[in-house]
Design an enzyme around this catalytic site. Structure first.
Site, PDB file in Angstrom:
ATOM      1  N   LYS A   2      78.801  87.283 -36.004  1.00  0.00           N
ATOM      2  CA  LYS A   2      78.370  85.241 -37.381  1.00  0.00           C
ATOM      3  C   LYS A   2      77.675  85.176 -37.027  1.00  0.00           C
ATOM      4  CE  LYS A   2      83.020  84.859 -36.485  1.00  0.00           C
ATOM      5  NZ  LYS A   2      84.028  85.291 -37.567  1.00  0.00           N
ATOM      6  N   SER A  53      80.329  80.931 -36.449  1.00  0.00           N
ATOM      7  CA  SER A  53      81.124  80.594 -35.554  1.00  0.00           C
ATOM      8  C   SER A  53      80.203  79.695 -34.115  1.00  0.00           C
ATOM      9  CB  SER A  53      81.893  81.605 -34.988  1.00  0.00           C
ATOM     10  OG  SER A  53      82.483  82.052 -33.279  1.00  0.00           O
ATOM     11  N   TYR A  70      80.034  90.349 -31.258  1.00  0.00           N
ATOM     12  CA  TYR A  70      80.907  88.819 -31.635  1.00  0.00           C
ATOM     13  C   TYR A  70      80.062  87.852 -32.294  1.00  0.00           C
ATOM     14  CZ  TYR A  70      83.716  84.883 -32.815  1.00  0.00           C
ATOM     15  OH  TYR A  70      84.355  83.727 -33.574  1.00  0.00           O
TER      16      TYR A  70
END
Length: 110
Positions: free
Chosen positions: A23, A6, A19
């Site tokens: 990633k 991402s 998050y």
């Protein structure tokens, strides 16, 4: 091997520490695995999508989505089909000499 990374692992944003960290770790794993598995002719690449027209892409408020789009060269959400076509290319023999790369598909955001 194609890892779904991402842009959240590349671009830091407030409120996305967990998050983004996960990633970023996946990006690092992709690069390390490509070094380890290359000797077996196994290619390892990653795709780092930006804002994509999915349920997850719509979890942001309209204002947040507009702020992201303001930073993009292509002023729209990406499609799942565009990401799938990139994955298909990376899985093909046309990408036979590509490994250890992270392909950013974010409409020019990062």
């Amino acid at each position: 091997i194609i890892n779904m990374c991402s842009v959240g692992g590349i671009e830091a944003n407030p409120g996305y520490a967990a998050y983004g960290s996960s990633k970023a770790a996946l990006i690092w794993l992709t690069k390390c695995a490509s070094k380890e598995f290359g000797q077996y002719n196994i290619r390892v690449n990653g795709i780092a999508p930006g804002l994509i027209d999915t349920d997850m892409g719509h979890t942001k408020s309209e204002d947040e989505i507009n702020k992201v789009m303001d930073r993009m060269s292509i002023k729209r959400m990406g499609t799942t089909e565009e990401i799938a076509k990139l994955a298909l290319f990376l899985a093909s023999e046309d990408a036979g000499f590509i490994t250890g790369q992270i392909f950013v598909a974010d409409g020019g955001r990062v």
